[in-house]
Design an enzyme around this catalytic site. Structure first.
Site, PDB file in Angstrom:
ATOM      1  CE  LYS A 104      -1.814   1.534   3.982  1.00 18.96           C
ATOM      2  NZ  LYS A 104      -1.493   2.937   4.297  1.00 18.96           N
ATOM      3  CG  ASN A 105       2.184   2.712   3.500  1.00 16.09           C
ATOM      4  OD1 ASN A 105       1.038   3.021   3.174  1.00 16.09           O
ATOM      5  ND2 ASN A 105       2.522   2.462   4.742  1.00 16.09           N
ATOM      6  NE  ARG A 159      -2.070  11.676   7.472  1.00 16.06           N
ATOM      7  CZ  ARG A 159      -2.302  12.913   7.877  1.00 16.06           C
ATOM      8  NH1 ARG A 159      -3.508  13.267   8.241  1.00 16.06           N
ATOM      9  NH2 ARG A 159      -1.347  13.803   7.889  1.00 16.06           N
ATOM     10  CB  CYS A 186      -5.615  10.189  11.132  1.00 18.68           C
ATOM     11  SG  CYS A 186      -4.111   9.377  11.611  1.00 18.68           S
ATOM     12  NE  ARG A 214      -0.242  10.098   9.872  1.00 15.55           N
ATOM     13  CZ  ARG A 214      -0.642   9.078   9.122  1.00 15.55           C
ATOM     14  NH1 ARG A 214      -1.825   8.528   9.351  1.00 15.55           N
ATOM     15  NH2 ARG A 214       0.108   8.633   8.125  1.00 15.55           N
ATOM     16  N   PRO A 215       0.939  16.516  11.043  1.00 18.69           N
ATOM     17  CG  PRO A 215       2.473  17.876  12.125  1.00 18.69           C
ATOM     18  CD  PRO A 215       1.689  16.619  12.297  1.00 18.69           C
ATOM     19  CB  VAL A 216       1.590  18.154   5.547  1.00 12.62           C
ATOM     20  CG1 VAL A 216       0.894  16.795   5.572  1.00 12.62           C
ATOM     21  CG2 VAL A 216       0.577  19.294   5.483  1.00 12.62           C
ATOM     22  CG  ASP A 217       5.540  20.747  10.008  1.00 14.92           C
ATOM     23  OD1 ASP A 217       4.894  19.696  10.193  1.00 14.92           O
ATOM     24  OD2 ASP A 217       6.670  20.920  10.500  1.00 14.92           O
ATOM     25  CD  GLN A 218       9.678  19.406   8.845  1.00 15.59           C
ATOM     26  OE1 GLN A 218      10.787  19.467   8.313  1.00 15.59           O
ATOM     27  NE2 GLN A 218       9.250  20.279   9.725  1.00 15.59           N
ATOM     28  CG  ASP A 223       2.946   1.462   9.397  1.00 18.23           C
ATOM     29  OD1 ASP A 223       3.183   1.723   8.206  1.00 18.23           O
ATOM     30  OD2 ASP A 223       2.593   2.326  10.225  1.00 18.23           O
ATOM     31  CB  ILE A 268       6.692   6.872  14.669  1.00 21.66           C
ATOM     32  CG1 ILE A 268       7.956   6.023  14.526  1.00 21.66           C
ATOM     33  CG2 ILE A 268       6.373   7.640  13.384  1.00 21.66           C
ATOM     34  CD1 ILE A 268       9.204   6.794  14.129  1.00 21.66           C
ATOM     35  NE  ARG A 326      -7.659   4.297   5.288  1.00 26.15           N
ATOM     36  CZ  ARG A 326      -6.846   5.082   6.004  1.00 26.15           C
ATOM     37  NH1 ARG A 326      -7.081   5.307   7.276  1.00 26.15           N
ATOM     38  NH2 ARG A 326      -5.793   5.641   5.442  1.00 26.15           N
TER      39      ARG A 326
END
Ligand code: EPZ
Length: 425
Positions: free
Chosen positions: A22-23, A95, A119, A124-128, A311, A333, A404
């Site tokens: 999936k990833n 996401r 979630c 789980r920000p996306v600032d990076q 995971d 994490i 999912r």
């Protein structure tokens, strides 16, 4: 909402084929946006998250062709991108849609992507992702829940830059890697994620004509090129699905053969399973696993690759719950990835959480109960625990979480001898 009904106590025997990762599939699908030529993919897993992302890409204007004879083979052609927009109704479901941002910006010079919400497992920000794109001279404004990205340079191209992310981020690395492939000049990504799925994406980008050095390391050097061409690529096997089935046989007992996998991508997990008492032998892309006793307790600390993957944390906790002693599980994490603990307690598990550490005291047997899936890997954990609840019935609710990230898991486990059925609601 569908449920799973599991009669515990059945050992697992037989062979199971691992699906595509999936990833790896999610970023690789987005990479098709980087070229106007066809990208032919094989071993694409049949997952809700993949279907959701395909819808996002189709909304953007990507033509997606499905092979009627092979559901794992699809062809994507991003010849005419009609609207470089990924809106909230689909992004909120998945996401990882954020992964269209880098490619769209690099290909079209502008993009509007809904800001992913949090979630169950964390903020789980996306600032990076944003910091890195800004370093490449993207103009980014966040307004009304959207990320509005554009390039104001005359040539409408991103500029190569040296980027050091504040922490190791898998999709952050992937987003910036894809954007850098079409930038002017050299981009250096330091502190890059080394997960095998990042390497699978990078290898496909190289086949498309990208110039990338350091694949598999924490420093990626990308020389931007004018254009990328189409290619054909087979998605790597899913190492987390592999680890999940290994935890299942370690908990339920029995002897299984796992095929079409890639053992070299989950050394840390194999080491811990062997420590727990699972007998493992490996030949090429096959893992044989046998368990005929209660598992031993094993201490786990999740870290970035090549360490023990977050995971796999929930799945291993289910194993520790029925082990012969005490163990600790540290989650480094994500800040809220112990949602499965309260549900395991309903099955009779003995777990105490103190901050980022779960203290598990193994019990001889779990009891069946009705439990609720809260996130993808937590739902896999509950399936494993239910398999180990001897001669007892467990009902797992809200298994859309499971769908999912796992392709027909109840069918695969049923073939191995588990007494598991889906109750459609
Ligand atoms: C990827 O998520 C995976 N998803 C996750 O798998 C996996 O758990 C995670 O990597 C860690 O291995 C996909 O690849 C689609 P991160 P991602 O960015 O990229 C913080 C599953 O079960 N962070 O590596 O979103 C973040 O909050 C899923 O298959 C920032 O603060 O994870 C986290 O604490 C779950 N700012 C840490 O870094 C950022 O801009 C690592 O997150 C980015 C991340």
């Amino acid at each position: 909402m569908d449920k799973l009904k599991i009669e515990g106590g059945k050992k697992l025997f037989g062979s199971v084929k691992i699906s595509g990762a999936k990833n790896a599939a999610l970023p690789i699908l987005c990479a098709a946006l980087l070229t106007d030529e066809p990208v032919i993919l094989h071993n694409v897993p049949a997952l809700h998250d993949v279907n959701t992302l395909i819808k996002v890409l189709q909304q953007i204007g990507v033509n997606v062709e499905f092979n009627p004879h092979d559901p794992e083979n699809i062809t994507l052609t991003a010849k005419n991108i009609k609207s470089p927009i990924a809106n909230y109704d689909l992004v909120k479901k998945m996401r990882a849609s954020i992964l269209v941002l880098g490619p769209l910006l690099a290909r079209c010079g502008h993009a509007v992507v809904s800001l992913p919400g949090g979630c169950a497992i964390g903020a789980r920000p996306v600032d990076q992702h944003i910091k890195g794109l800004q370093a490449m001279q993207a103009h980014i404004e966040i307004a009304h829940g959207d990320i509005n990205a554009s390039i104001h340079n005359l040539d409408k191209k991103l500029q190569g830059a040296k980027i050091v992310t504040d922490m190791i981020t898998v999709t952050g690395t992937e987003n910036l890697l894809m954007a850098a492939c079409l930038a002017n000049g050299r981009t250096i990504l330091e502190n890059a994620a080394r997960e095998p799925e990042v390497a699978d994406l990078a290898n496909m980008l190289v086949k498309m004509g990208a110039k990338i050095q350091g694949i598999g390391t924490d420093c990626l050097i990308i020389e931007g090129v004018e254009k990328l061409h189409g290619t054909e690529h087979k998605i790597m096997p899913d190492r987390i699905e592999t680890g999940t089935f290994l935890c299942a046989v370690a908990a339920a007992g029995g002897e299984i053969t796992i095929t079409h996998t890639q053992p070299t991508t989950l050394d840390a997990v194999l080491d811990k399973l062997i420590e727990a008492g699972l007998e493992i032998s490996i030949e090429d892309n096959i893992i044989h696993a046998k368990m005929d006793k209660r598992p031993k307790p094993v201490n786990i600390k999740t870290t970035e690759y090549p360490g023990f993957p977050t995971d796999m944390q929930a799945q291993f906790m289910a194993l520790n719950c029925i082990s012969t002693g005490a163990s600790t599980i540290s989650e480094t994490i994500f800040e809220n990835r112990f949602m499965h603990v309260q549900e395991l307690a309903r099955l009779g598990a003995n777990i105490h959480i103190d901050g980022k550490v779960a203290f598990v005291n193994g019990v001889h047997e779990l009891q069946g109960a009705t439990v609720m899936a809260t996130d993808l890997r937590a739902s896999a954990c509950l399936v494993i625990a239910a398999l180990a609840a001897h001669q007892d019935t467990t009902i797992i609710e809200r298994i859309y979480h499971l769908d999912r990230g796992y392709s027909h898991i109840e069918d695969k486990l049923g073939i191995l001898g588990a007494d598991i059925q889906r109750i459609k609601e």
